[in-house]
Design a protein around this motif. Sequence first.
Motif, PDB file in Angstrom:
ATOM      1  N   ALA A  42      57.478  77.919 104.862  1.00 13.45           N
ATOM      2  CA  ALA A  42      56.180  77.296 105.161  1.00 13.45           C
ATOM      3  C   ALA A  42      56.138  76.908 106.631  1.00 13.45           C
ATOM      4  CB  ALA A  42      55.975  76.055 104.294  1.00 13.45           C
ATOM      5  N   ALA A  43      55.060  77.256 107.295  1.00 17.42           N
ATOM      6  CA  ALA A  43      54.790  76.867 108.681  1.00 17.42           C
ATOM      7  C   ALA A  43      55.973  77.109 109.621  1.00 17.42           C
ATOM      8  CB  ALA A  43      54.342  75.410 108.724  1.00 17.42           C
ATOM      9  N   PRO A  44      56.456  78.357 109.731  1.00 15.24           N
ATOM     10  CA  PRO A  44      57.627  78.602 110.582  1.00 15.24           C
ATOM     11  C   PRO A  44      57.400  78.238 112.052  1.00 15.24           C
ATOM     12  CG  PRO A  44      56.658  80.674 109.857  1.00 15.24           C
ATOM     13  CD  PRO A  44      55.969  79.581 109.098  1.00 15.24           C
ATOM     14  N   GLY A  45      56.192  78.385 112.553  1.00 16.61           N
ATOM     15  CA  GLY A  45      55.925  77.999 113.943  1.00 16.61           C
ATOM     16  C   GLY A  45      56.070  76.508 114.153  1.00 16.61           C
TER      17      GLY A  45
ATOM     18  N   ILE B 120      59.726  84.838 114.284  1.00 16.62           N
ATOM     19  CA  ILE B 120      60.049  84.779 115.711  1.00 16.62           C
ATOM     20  C   ILE B 120      59.424  83.511 116.285  1.00 16.62           C
ATOM     21  CG2 ILE B 120      59.792  85.925 117.951  1.00 16.62           C
ATOM     22  CD1 ILE B 120      59.542  88.597 116.377  1.00 16.62           C
ATOM     23  N   VAL B 121      60.277  82.551 116.621  1.00 15.38           N
ATOM     24  CA  VAL B 121      59.780  81.255 117.101  1.00 15.38           C
ATOM     25  C   VAL B 121      60.356  80.860 118.465  1.00 15.38           C
ATOM     26  CG1 VAL B 121      59.219  80.367 114.798  1.00 15.38           C
ATOM     27  CG2 VAL B 121      61.506  79.965 115.762  1.00 15.38           C
ATOM     28  N   TRP B 122      61.052  81.757 119.130  1.00 20.22           N
ATOM     29  CA  TRP B 122      61.540  81.445 120.476  1.00 20.22           C
ATOM     30  C   TRP B 122      60.362  81.097 121.383  1.00 20.22           C
ATOM     31  CZ3 TRP B 122      66.339  80.612 122.262  1.00 20.22           C
ATOM     32  CH2 TRP B 122      66.516  80.541 123.646  1.00 20.22           C
ATOM     33  N   ASP B 123      59.222  81.721 121.141  1.00 16.44           N
ATOM     34  CA  ASP B 123      58.029  81.430 121.941  1.00 16.44           C
ATOM     35  C   ASP B 123      57.567  79.988 121.731  1.00 16.44           C
ATOM     36  OD1 ASP B 123      57.525  82.458 119.315  1.00 16.44           O
ATOM     37  OD2 ASP B 123      55.463  82.941 119.825  1.00 16.44           O
ATOM     38  N   GLU B 124      57.741  79.447 120.519  1.00 14.42           N
ATOM     39  CA  GLU B 124      57.423  78.038 120.279  1.00 14.42           C
ATOM     40  C   GLU B 124      58.390  77.133 121.039  1.00 14.42           C
ATOM     41  OE1 GLU B 124      54.710  79.710 117.464  1.00 14.42           O
ATOM     42  OE2 GLU B 124      56.807  80.218 117.769  1.00 14.42           O
ATOM     43  N   PHE B 125      59.647  77.522 121.084  1.00 10.68           N
ATOM     44  CA  PHE B 125      60.620  76.753 121.870  1.00 10.68           C
ATOM     45  C   PHE B 125      60.154  76.690 123.325  1.00 10.68           C
ATOM     46  CE2 PHE B 125      63.268  76.821 118.298  1.00 10.68           C
ATOM     47  CZ  PHE B 125      64.517  76.272 118.537  1.00 10.68           C
ATOM     48  N   ALA B 126      59.811  77.853 123.887  1.00 12.05           N
ATOM     49  CA  ALA B 126      59.392  77.908 125.287  1.00 12.05           C
ATOM     50  C   ALA B 126      58.113  77.107 125.523  1.00 12.05           C
ATOM     51  CB  ALA B 126      59.186  79.365 125.710  1.00 12.05           C
TER      52      ALA B 126
ATOM     53  N   LEU C 103      50.256  67.973 120.521  1.00 14.69           N
ATOM     54  CA  LEU C 103      49.381  68.667 121.477  1.00 14.69           C
ATOM     55  C   LEU C 103      49.697  70.157 121.537  1.00 14.69           C
ATOM     56  CD1 LEU C 103      49.318  66.052 124.374  1.00 14.69           C
ATOM     57  CD2 LEU C 103      47.387  66.708 122.894  1.00 14.69           C
ATOM     58  N   PHE C 104      50.979  70.496 121.643  1.00 16.41           N
ATOM     59  CA  PHE C 104      51.346  71.909 121.709  1.00 16.41           C
ATOM     60  C   PHE C 104      50.956  72.652 120.437  1.00 16.41           C
ATOM     61  CE2 PHE C 104      54.366  75.298 120.670  1.00 16.41           C
ATOM     62  CZ  PHE C 104      53.912  76.227 121.601  1.00 16.41           C
ATOM     63  N   ARG C 105      51.262  72.067 119.271  1.00 10.42           N
ATOM     64  CA  ARG C 105      50.924  72.745 118.018  1.00 10.42           C
ATOM     65  C   ARG C 105      49.415  72.941 117.906  1.00 10.42           C
ATOM     66  NH1 ARG C 105      53.179  76.260 116.777  1.00 10.42           N
ATOM     67  NH2 ARG C 105      52.377  76.284 114.673  1.00 10.42           N
ATOM     68  N   PHE C 106      48.630  71.949 118.328  1.00 15.86           N
ATOM     69  CA  PHE C 106      47.178  72.087 118.272  1.00 15.86           C
ATOM     70  C   PHE C 106      46.722  73.322 119.047  1.00 15.86           C
ATOM     71  CE2 PHE C 106      43.048  71.497 120.281  1.00 15.86           C
ATOM     72  CZ  PHE C 106      42.244  71.387 119.160  1.00 15.86           C
ATOM     73  N   PHE C 107      47.136  73.435 120.302  1.00  7.40           N
ATOM     74  CA  PHE C 107      46.672  74.561 121.123  1.00  7.40           C
ATOM     75  C   PHE C 107      47.284  75.889 120.669  1.00  7.40           C
ATOM     76  CE2 PHE C 107      45.581  71.029 123.908  1.00  7.40           C
ATOM     77  CZ  PHE C 107      44.257  71.365 124.207  1.00  7.40           C
ATOM     78  N   ASP C 108      48.491  75.856 120.127  1.00  8.99           N
ATOM     79  CA  ASP C 108      49.112  77.088 119.646  1.00  8.99           C
ATOM     80  C   ASP C 108      48.447  77.585 118.368  1.00  8.99           C
ATOM     81  OD1 ASP C 108      50.965  79.216 119.701  1.00  8.99           O
ATOM     82  OD2 ASP C 108      52.336  78.135 118.390  1.00  8.99           O
TER      83      ASP C 108
END
Length: 168
Positions: free
Chosen positions: A37-40, A92-98, A120-125
Motif C-alpha cells: 500500500a502506498a509505496p511512494g 521504484i522509490v529512489w526518486d521519492e528519496f531524492a 508538502l513533498f507528498r502533496f506535490f508528488d
Amino acid sequence: MEEMTAITEPEERSPREVWRDPRCLLAFGFGSGLSPAAPGTVGTLAAIPLYLVLEPLGVGAYLLIMALVFVIGISLCTHAAKVLGVHDHPAIVWDEFAGYLLTMTAAPAGWQWPLIGFVLFRFFDIVKPWPIGWVDRRVSGGFGIMIDDILAAVPAWFLLQGAARILG
C-alpha cells in the motif's frame, strides 16, 4: 518460407523476484517500495532517517550529496525499470528519496520540520500540478522517473522555507 518472429516487450517481472540485485534494492528504497500500500509514501518515510543522518552537514556538502543522489538515481531507476519491464514501477522509490531530500535542503532544526517537509513533498508528488504532471507524462527513462519528483520538491521546498520564516 521465412518464419516470422514477433518482437515483444520485456515481460513484466515482480519486484520481489529481483530485490536481491543491489541496484534494484537501492531503487526500491532499501525495500520500502515493496510496500503493498502506498509505496511512494512508504518510500518517502524511509527517506526520513537518511535525511536525519545528512541534516548536520553544511549546505554545500548536503547539495553535493543531493547531486550524487540525483545522478546515481537516473542510473538506478533506468536499471530497475528495464529489469522490471515497466517504466516508473511503483516499487521504484529512489526518486521519492531524492525529492524528499531536496525538499529538506537547509530546513530548520526541530522535529516538526521533517514531518512538514514530508507532507508538502507528498502533496506535490501525488497531485502533480503543472508543470510536474506534464513532465511526468512526457519524459521517459531514468531521468523521467527522477525529474518529476525533483520538480515536486521545488514548491515543497519554497513552502517549507516560507513556513520556517513565518513560524520561526
